[in-house]
Design an enzyme around this catalytic site. Structure first.
Site, PDB file in Angstrom:
ATOM      1  CB  SER A 256      70.341  76.706  21.050  1.00  0.00           C
ATOM      2  OG  SER A 256      69.088  75.927  20.710  1.00  0.00           O
ATOM      3  CE  LYS A 257      73.927  74.827  13.893  1.00  0.00           C
ATOM      4  NZ  LYS A 257      73.608  75.857  12.923  1.00  0.00           N
ATOM      5  NE  ARG A 258      66.553  73.682  21.872  1.00  0.00           N
ATOM      6  CZ  ARG A 258      65.619  74.470  22.282  1.00  0.00           C
ATOM      7  NH1 ARG A 258      64.597  74.487  22.020  1.00  0.00           N
ATOM      8  NH2 ARG A 258      66.091  75.586  23.077  1.00  0.00           N
TER       9      ARG A 258
END
Ligand code: GLU
Length: 491
Positions: A256-258
């Site tokens: 994910s974006k993380r």
């Protein structure tokens, strides 16, 4: 070779094209190419609140950048269109009406309150089946029609045949997957607002488009038994499914974006090569032979097979992607590297302008020393920068000056180097190296120190490409002028 293999990539334009979607697209494309089949791009835009034209355009651009050409779909057309779900509403309606007429679907008038009451009651009595309780399944056609005519809201549900039993899916990746019949309920195929549900629209499309293999993320595996019900109701052949594993970040959590950049365009903008990016993503869950890592596009497009897809989740490792990118750059020939990477980067960095003209041999010689030092395209400008400066404009890196020039004895090195260089007749890399070669011994200075001093004087730093080659490109006059400028900094 052509075959009846037809596969599709069906992104929902609710966002950009992400790494996971790109990998699904690559597998579908490669599978079609390897089997002489047809690769279809379909836009699953049935969710009007979250789908946008802008996202569709971004996805198409990303697909083109990835080099995944589609045989049917937006902008190229085809015999099975339209290729956007919002334009296929009539087809969903026609199919639903047919199923209704054949008694394979039925209208359901249950209110949300009724449904939740039924669910709670099923929970309370610990009923193993907690799905729709089939209240409207046996309404007479007359009663159903009368309620429709009276304007009562209704949905359409599929009628899972009595005693259908377990649904067995032979997944090309997971093998035989058995779904308990108890999990199957008469699910909604059309909502009361007249829009089809995903499980229905997708199957109508896949059936009408003659899709033979459905290759997609395994987050859809749980939808598959329901979809099988729709194929069976339609009397359409069930395609082969291949559900591919998730992609995880280094911490073992779903990517994910993380974990940093996730959209394809971020990688394009960062300068990754499309070929390297595709190669890297292809390896996230597939392998050619368990060991080969550099797999050119044409090999992928001829050798890809479903039986080498792994069941296990793959881990996205940005370092491996960088490594792959560097591999592709180092495998380029100098002329291609110059045209596609170095010159555009030099232009971008303002080191040359649009009108830049140079002898081809000179450019190739520069490319030859810059290429091995370029991991990402932007490195090219940094590596080549000293060549494009002059004695007047060269920037001297403070640390390099302190370490390489401002040391006892380095003044003498520069003086001797200047004299040796002045005597060079033919200003070539070999002649320059030959002239500098004896200096350390003559002056009794360590090689590393002597050449380090000349390097800082000529390039302003300690990490530049090989001296002889670089100085040959700079030219004699400016090389001498650089020594003169650097001389006061040396001790
Ligand atoms: N539009 C769906 C998605 O993006 C496609 C699922 C499928 O391939 O059936 O997840």
């Amino acid at each position: 070779m052509t075959s009846n293999v037809r596969v599709r990539f069906a992104p929902s334009p609710t966002g950009k094209l992400h790494i996971g979607g790109a990998r699904t697209a690559i597998y579908n494309w490669a599978f079609a190419r390897a089997n002489g089949g047809t690769f279809i791009l379909r836009i699953d835009d049935t969710d009007p609140t979250r789908s946008t034209d802008e996202n569709t355009q971004i996805i198409l651009r990303a697909m083109r950048w990835l080099g995944l050409d589609w045989d049917e779909g937006p902008e190229v057309g085809g015999d099975f269109g339209p290729y956007a779900q919002t334009e296929r509403l009539d087809l969903y309606k026609q199919t639903a009406e047919r199923l209704l007429a054949e008694g394979k679907a039925y209208p359901c008038f249950c209110t949300p309150e009724q449904l939740s009451q039924d669910r709670e009651a099923a929970q309370a009595r610990k009923d193993p089946f907690q799905g729709y309780q089939r209240r409207c399944r046996d309404l007479s056609p007359e009663e159903a029609q009368a309620r429709i005519d009276a304007g009562e809201p209704y949905v359409l549900r599929i009628k899972v045949p009595e005693g259908r039993g377990n649904v067995v899916v032979n997944d090309a990746v997971h093998g035989e997957v058995v779904f308990d019949a108890k999990e199957l309920d008469d699910f909604v195929i059309f909502r009361s607002d007249g829009t089809p549900t995903y499980n229905f629209a997708t199957v109508v499309d896949d059936a009408l488009m003659g899709i033979t293999h459905v290759i997609r993320g395994d987050d859809h595996l749980s939808n598959t038994p329901r979809q099988v019900m729709v194929y069976e109701a339609m009397g359409a052949p069930v395609p082969t499914f291949a559900h591919i594993s998730m992609i995880l970040g280094a911490d073992g959590k779903k990517l994910s974006k993380r974990h940093g950049a996730t959209s394809v365009e971020e990688y394009r903008d960062a300068g990754y090569l499309s070929d390297a990016f595709v190669n890297y993503l292809a390896l996230l869950g597939w392998s050619l032979d368990g060991e080969t890592t550099v797999i050119p596009r044409d090999v992928l497009a001829s050798q890809f097979s479903l039986d080498r897809i792994s069941k296990n989740p793959a881990t996205f490792d940005p370092k491996k992607l960088d490594w792959m990118n560097a591999e592709y750059i180092s495998a380029m020939d100098d002329a291609t590297f110059a045209d596609e990477i170095m010159l555009p980067e030099l232009l971008e960095a303002g080191l040359i302008d649009e009108g830049f003209e140079a002898d081809e041999t000179w450019v190739d010689a520069l490319a030859a020393i810059v290429r091995p030092r370029t991991k990402m395209p932007a490195d090219a400008a940094a590596v080549a920068a000293p060549v494009f400066k002059t004695a007047a404009t060269l920037e001297y890196d403070e640390k390099s000056v302190a370490k390489g020039l401002a040391k006892e004895g380095m003044g003498a090195v520069l003086d001797a180097a200047r004299a040796a260089l002045e005597a060079v007749e033919d200003w070539t890399a070999e002649a320059i190296d030959a002239a500098l070669e004896p200096l350390p011994e003559t002056l009794d200075v360590k090689k590393r120190l002597a050449f380090g001093a000349v390097r800082v004087a000529e390039c302003g730093n300690m990490v530049s490409p090989p001296l002889g080659e670089t100085m040959a490109l700079i030219g004699r006059d400016d090389c001498l002028a650089r020594i003169d400028r650097a001389r006061p900094m040396a001790l």
